[in-house]
Design an enzyme around this catalytic site. Structure first.
Site, PDB file in Angstrom:
ATOM      1  CG  HIS A 137      -2.056  -0.994   1.117  1.00 55.68           C
ATOM      2  ND1 HIS A 137      -3.206  -0.760   0.380  1.00 55.68           N
ATOM      3  CD2 HIS A 137      -2.194  -2.224   1.659  1.00 55.68           C
ATOM      4  CE1 HIS A 137      -4.009  -1.809   0.483  1.00 55.68           C
ATOM      5  NE2 HIS A 137      -3.420  -2.722   1.248  1.00 55.68           N
ATOM      6  CG  ASP A 174      -3.400  -3.937   4.915  1.00 60.40           C
ATOM      7  OD1 ASP A 174      -2.496  -3.075   5.070  1.00 60.40           O
ATOM      8  OD2 ASP A 174      -4.472  -3.680   4.337  1.00 60.40           O
ATOM      9  CD  GLU A 175      -5.724  -5.799   1.149  1.00 58.76           C
ATOM     10  OE1 GLU A 175      -6.805  -6.324   0.860  1.00 58.76           O
ATOM     11  OE2 GLU A 175      -5.527  -4.567   1.060  1.00 58.76           O
ATOM     12  CB  ALA A 176       2.736  -6.974   1.954  1.00 58.07           C
ATOM     13  CG  HIS A 177      -1.510  -9.623  -1.983  1.00 53.18           C
ATOM     14  ND1 HIS A 177      -1.733 -10.233  -0.776  1.00 53.18           N
ATOM     15  CD2 HIS A 177      -2.688  -8.992  -2.306  1.00 53.18           C
ATOM     16  CE1 HIS A 177      -2.972  -9.999  -0.370  1.00 53.18           C
ATOM     17  NE2 HIS A 177      -3.573  -9.247  -1.284  1.00 53.18           N
TER      18      HIS A 177
END
Length: 532
Positions: A279, A342-345
């Site tokens: 993000h 979060d969401e550190a894909h």
């Protein structure tokens, strides 16, 4: 902060004004006299006395604990709230022994018992006056918010009203279930102004929230001034930033500090969030050296997630992270600093762990308690780090293991308390990836047994996030937050054993005249018997 707006103000970019009124509401209930039990969130103990009503009149004074600046400030906030509609002077003066027989609202610091804790209070209403007692000024402030709800809805007017200002008689003994009762406002996807943020603060404290989590940075925008990296806001917060390229702006350090102080005056702690290592496209597109290839990607204004990452192997990444954490920590007197996570894909798992193992100690170095979304537990940080649970499943082995190691949890399950989720398929703004979330969905769950392995002792509290991908105005914020915000307020404050949907929905319905008088927008859920 007072304002008067019509539903026509709800239009903005996302949806026409009339569309936000969509709902099939039940028939409105008949307005009735306010009772001592009509408060949201529900108090711990209520003992009505129908023969002890108190009536405010032009000679009413507000007495505060002698030699307590904090108690006097609580009294001044109460007086400021009551003066416009009553037209009364309501002088705020120190309580004196000879004044005890004078009709007044008294705010007194006293030993009310360890069981009430630092935010508990005792409120007594007799024909002679209202007395609120608490161990701390925070408890006095909570008691004044209960008192405001006990007055007729016309008390919200900004000019004198021909009303009878009666407070129902009896006693209230009250204290919160959880110490952390929060709401999050995303100002990264769409920037919301200081006045809009303060208006949200005003709404939160009415219902005894005590934390405001500000999501300050994301892929679409960087919204907090960092002196050591000035282009983060001039570029990352400049024109064309925000979802769909709408929503530029940022908080200067002075504006942020002013919001923090405004909230603190109302016993609300600001929790800033700098989301890392994912993000981060707003930062990556501003400073090329934060990318592994040294090439800045273009700005992004879509709503995709998981595609960005700081370069884990570069030392400049950690210099950047420490500069940001240091400057934000210096501006934030509260104990928490949120680092996202979060969401550190696209960040490989080992890189993610390496990053967090360096960054979490930075937060602690600058005197703050780290907070992160529940992915943070994969890095096995120190157990002082708070985990914010946002997923929708009720079986989550990683979270249960983190609790077993000693972590505390803030519960924010998306399918219960994400306030940006649509109410139903006809809701004109909001998202639906976690499902439709009606008021009853937000109310009927228990943080202490929602996820297997996370019991009451591990729950620091609850928080209701409000993401801004589809929001543009304060009206949009209000429409998506209200009335679900009050469900979260009651979950965080009231005893679990006394919570009841029917009682809550009836008390919730009685908030409508207060909101209407203030010009606040809200969704008229068909599940609630709204009072006209």
């Amino acid at each position: 902060m007072r304002r008067r707006r019509t539903r026509a103000a709800l239009g903005a970019t996302v949806a026409p004004a009339a569309a936000l009124s969509v709902s099939t509401a039940p028939e409105t209930a008949t307005s009735a006299k306010t009772t001592l039990a009509d408060v949201v969130p529900a108090p711990v103990e209520v003992t009505p006395d129908d023969d002890a009503d108190f009536r405010l009149h032009p000679e009413t004074r507000i007495h505060t604990e002698p030699r307590s600046t904090e108690a006097r400030e609580v009294g001044e906030l109460l007086a400021d709230a009551l003066r416009p509609a009553t037209g009364y002077a309501l002088p705020v003066v120190p309580a004196q022994a000879q004044d005890r027989d004078h009709p007044a609202i008294s705010l007194l610091l006293d030993d009310v018992g360890d069981e009430l804790g630092p935010e508990g209070y005792r409120l007594e209403v007799t024909t002679r006056g209202v007395t609120i007692r608490a161990t701390t000024p925070a408890g006095l402030f909570a008691g004044t918010q209960t008192l405001r709800q006990l007055l007729p809805a016309d008390i919200e007017a900004d000019s004198p009203q021909p009303a009878t200002w009666t407070v129902p008689g009896g006693t209230v003994v009250d204290h919160p279930r959880f110490g952390y009762r929060g709401a999050m406002l995303d100002i990264a996807r769409h920037f919301h102004t200081p006045d809009e943020i303060k208006a949200y603060v005003d709404e939160l404290v009415r219902y005894k929230f005590n934390h405001l989590h500000l999501h300050l940075t994301d892929d679409q925008g960087w919204r907090i001034e960092i002196e050591s990296r000035p282009e983060l806001t001039t570029v990352g917060g400049g024109p064309g930033t925000g979802v769909d390229g709408v929503g530029e702006g940022f908080l200067t350090k002075e504006e942020y500090a002013d919001i923090v102080a405004y909230a603190a005056d109302r016993y609300l702690t600001v929790v800033p969030e700098i989301d890392m290592p994912g993000h981060t496209n707003a930062a990556l597109s501003t400073y090329a050296e934060l990318n592994c290839d040294g090439v800045a990607p273009p700005p992004r204004t879509d709503t995709a997630v998981g595609y960005s990452s700081l370069c884990i192997d570069k030392e400049i990444t950690y210099e950047f992270a420490e500069d940001v954490i240091r400057e934000v920590a210096e501006l934030t007197p509260g104990p928490y600093l949120h680092i996202g996570g979060d969401e550190a894909h696209v960040t490989p798992p080992e890189d993610y762990r390496a990053f967090m193992r360096r960054v979490v100690p930075m937060v602690e170095k600058y005197g703050k308690r780290p907070v992160g979304w529940n992915e943070l537990v994969r890095a096995e940080p120190t157990t002082d780090a708070v985990v914010q649970y946002w997923h929708t499943d009720t079986e989550h082995a990683e979270l249960a293991a983190a609790v077993a190691r000693g972590h505390q949890v803030v519960m924010s399950p998306a399918n219960k308390v994400y306030l940006d989720m649509k109410y139903d398929e006809d809701t004109p703004i909001g998202l639906a990836w976690a499902g439709y979330v009606e008021v009853r969905d937000s109310y009927e769950w228990d943080p202490a047994d929602h996820v297997t392995g996370v019991g009451e002792r591990a729950v620091l509290g609850v928080e209701a996030p409000l993401w801004s991908e589809t929001l543009r105005t304060l009206d949009h914020i209000e429409y998506m937050a209200l009335p679900r915000l009050l469900a979260v307020a009651e979950i965080g404050w009231s005893p679990q054993e006394s919570r009841d949907w029917v009682s809550f929905s009836e008390r919730l319905g009685k908030q409508a005249p207060h909101w209407e008088q203030r010009g606040v927008d809200f969704y008229r859920s068909p599940q609630v018997p709204w009072v006209s």
